[in-house]
Design an enzyme around this catalytic site. Structure first.
Site, mmCIF file in Angstrom:
data_model
loop_
_atom_site.group_PDB
_atom_site.id
_atom_site.type_symbol
_atom_site.label_atom_id
_atom_site.label_comp_id
_atom_site.label_asym_id
_atom_site.label_seq_id
_atom_site.Cartn_x
_atom_site.Cartn_y
_atom_site.Cartn_z
ATOM 1 N N PRO A 95 0.830 -1.217 0.000
ATOM 2 C CA PRO A 95 0.000 0.000 0.000
ATOM 3 C C PRO A 95 0.860 1.262 0.000
ATOM 4 O O PRO A 95 0.391 2.338 -0.364
ATOM 5 C CB PRO A 95 -0.802 -0.094 1.301
ATOM 6 C CG PRO A 95 -0.689 -1.502 1.765
ATOM 7 C CD PRO A 95 0.594 -2.042 1.210
ATOM 8 N N GLU A 122 1.766 -8.558 8.319
ATOM 9 C CA GLU A 122 2.003 -7.109 8.442
ATOM 10 C C GLU A 122 2.912 -6.603 7.329
ATOM 11 O O GLU A 122 3.066 -5.395 7.142
ATOM 12 C CB GLU A 122 2.643 -6.786 9.799
ATOM 13 C CG GLU A 122 1.663 -6.775 10.952
ATOM 14 C CD GLU A 122 0.449 -5.870 10.716
ATOM 15 O OE1 GLU A 122 0.644 -4.717 10.323
ATOM 16 O OE2 GLU A 122 -0.676 -6.358 10.909
ATOM 17 N N ARG A 160 -2.982 -8.664 -21.449
ATOM 18 C CA ARG A 160 -3.931 -8.263 -22.489
ATOM 19 C C ARG A 160 -3.314 -7.275 -23.485
ATOM 20 O O ARG A 160 -3.886 -7.026 -24.543
ATOM 21 C CB ARG A 160 -5.229 -7.732 -21.889
ATOM 22 C CG ARG A 160 -5.098 -6.483 -21.082
ATOM 23 C CD ARG A 160 -6.363 -6.254 -20.272
ATOM 24 N NE ARG A 160 -7.550 -6.072 -21.086
ATOM 25 C CZ ARG A 160 -7.827 -4.981 -21.803
ATOM 26 N NH1 ARG A 160 -6.977 -3.972 -21.800
ATOM 27 N NH2 ARG A 160 -8.930 -4.888 -22.522
ATOM 28 N N ASP A 175 -9.185 1.698 -24.801
ATOM 29 C CA ASP A 175 -9.497 1.538 -23.384
ATOM 30 C C ASP A 175 -9.210 2.815 -22.612
ATOM 31 O O ASP A 175 -8.390 3.630 -23.035
ATOM 32 C CB ASP A 175 -8.629 0.424 -22.759
ATOM 33 C CG ASP A 175 -9.146 -0.952 -23.101
ATOM 34 O OD1 ASP A 175 -10.317 -1.076 -23.479
ATOM 35 O OD2 ASP A 175 -8.358 -1.912 -22.981
HETATM 36 N N1 SAM Z 1 0.870 -3.461 7.253
HETATM 37 C C1 SAM Z 1 0.713 -3.145 5.881
HETATM 38 C C2 SAM Z 1 0.344 -1.676 5.737
HETATM 39 O O1 SAM Z 1 -0.395 -1.172 6.552
HETATM 40 O O2 SAM Z 1 0.784 -1.050 4.767
HETATM 41 C C3 SAM Z 1 -0.394 -3.970 5.245
HETATM 42 C C4 SAM Z 1 -0.029 -5.377 5.040
HETATM 43 S S1 SAM Z 1 -1.231 -6.236 4.118
HETATM 44 C C5 SAM Z 1 -2.284 -6.869 5.331
HETATM 45 C C6 SAM Z 1 -0.357 -7.648 3.520
HETATM 46 C C7 SAM Z 1 0.200 -7.531 2.133
HETATM 47 O O3 SAM Z 1 -0.842 -7.304 1.196
HETATM 48 C C8 SAM Z 1 1.175 -6.416 1.888
HETATM 49 O O4 SAM Z 1 2.471 -6.747 2.321
HETATM 50 C C9 SAM Z 1 1.098 -6.249 0.383
HETATM 51 O O5 SAM Z 1 1.939 -7.162 -0.300
HETATM 52 C C10 SAM Z 1 -0.350 -6.594 0.088
HETATM 53 N N2 SAM Z 1 -1.195 -5.410 -0.090
HETATM 54 C C11 SAM Z 1 -2.189 -5.002 0.720
HETATM 55 N N3 SAM Z 1 -2.780 -3.903 0.264
HETATM 56 C C12 SAM Z 1 -2.167 -3.570 -0.884
HETATM 57 C C13 SAM Z 1 -2.311 -2.516 -1.822
HETATM 58 N N4 SAM Z 1 -3.217 -1.553 -1.683
HETATM 59 N N5 SAM Z 1 -1.500 -2.498 -2.894
HETATM 60 C C14 SAM Z 1 -0.567 -3.453 -3.066
HETATM 61 N N6 SAM Z 1 -0.360 -4.478 -2.202
HETATM 62 C C15 SAM Z 1 -1.156 -4.541 -1.111
#
Ligand code: SAM
Length: 262
Positions: A95, A122, A160, A175
């Site tokens: 994120p 996490e 795609r 697109d």
């Molecule tokens: N503790 C992290 C934070 O608050 O940023 C969130 C961890 S999340 C529960 C577990 C994993 O999901 C992350 O390490 C990432 O690889 C993936 N993930 C979750 N949300 C994402 C997003 N918006 N974009 C990309 N990957 C995401």
């Protein structure tokens, strides 16, 4: 040239159904897009094959350990080297990453590939990220349980764009985002839909916009362009500003936008 994705994941089974359906299936079968799954637990040691542990400093959740990731990446590097694939960049889904855009997807579609690292829990011990991750990619401002859906999203978007995957090559050129704007509305048969067919009793019939039936290609193209401009101006005005800054709006576009009620 094939695009190769080496995917590091704790849940490789999530990828299997995806590769056997839809227009993208042929690209996977022919290895035009070559997806290799690397189950992280295969690179963990000990009876419990542990891949995570509690965070130092306390707090909730678990953190993915460095050592299994290092062993997994070493195996990927050996495989890439044996295949003459070169050292592909490591992309981590997070994120905190840069939001994925169609422009970045287009770059990846023309590149030899990448290692896609799917986080869980996490997240990943920062020391692995600092040493090995080239780019962090976000799917948007929300939190998923893992990086597998982001990886599938990226692979689908890249696939795609590969030559021959879509039946009509022009399809992705119109697109959303390909020309910086959102897509226009689309209509198909019947030409006039009775209101009752969409569940509105006693309402007016619903014809498709007459210009689409005119056979006049220039007028249809102009109508579509104006629909794109109107939808984009109302929903994503920052994309209009970006198109303007790139010099991609004609005088005709600007005139249309100046008359548009937002
Ligand atoms: N503790 C992290 C934070 O608050 O940023 C969130 C961890 S999340 C529960 C577990 C994993 O999901 C992350 O390490 C990432 O690889 C993936 N993930 C979750 N949300 C994402 C997003 N918006 N974009 C990309 N990957 C995401």
């Amino acid at each position: 040239m094939a695009v190769r994705f080496d995917v590091i994941t704790l849940f490789p089974e999530l990828f299997a159904p995806f590769q056997s359906v839809g227009v993208t299936r042929r690209a996977f079968e022919s290895r035009q897009v070559d997806v290799r799954l690397w189950p992280l637990r295969d690179h963990a040691e000990g009876v419990y094959r542990r891949v995570d542990d509690r965070p130092f400093g306390g707090g909730p959740g678990m953190v993915m350990l460095v050592e299994p990731l290092v062993r997994c990446l070493a195996a990927i590097r050996a495989s890439q080297s044996a295949d003459g694939a070169g050292k592909l960049p490591v992309l981590l889904f997070s994120p905190a990453g840069k939001p994925l855009t169609q422009q970045r997807v287009q770059q990846l579609a023309a590149a030899p590939g990448a290692v896609l690292l799917c986080g869980r829990y996490e997240g990943i011990d920062q020391r692995f990220i600092d040493a090995h991750v080239d780019e962090e990619v976000s799917m948007g401002d929300y939190v998923l349980s893992g990086g597998e859906l982001p990886a599938l999203t990226l692979i689908d978007a890249v696939t795609r764009l590969q030559p021959g995957v879509l039946h009509d090559a022009a399809s992705h050129e119109q697109d959303s985002f390909s020309d910086g704007l959102l897509d226009c509305p689309h209509y198909s048969r019947p030409e006039v839909l009775p209101a009752s067919a969409v569940g509105v009793e006693g309402g007016a019939d619903l014809p498709v916009p007459p210009v689409l039936m005119s056979g006049h290609h220039a007028q249809i193209a102009r109508w579509r362009r104006e629909q794109q401009l109107a939808i984009t101006a109302r929903r994503r005005p920052e994309l209009i500003e970006a198109a303007r800054a790139r010099g991609e709006l004609s005088k005709q576009d600007e005139h249309f936008l100046s008359k548009l009620a937002l």
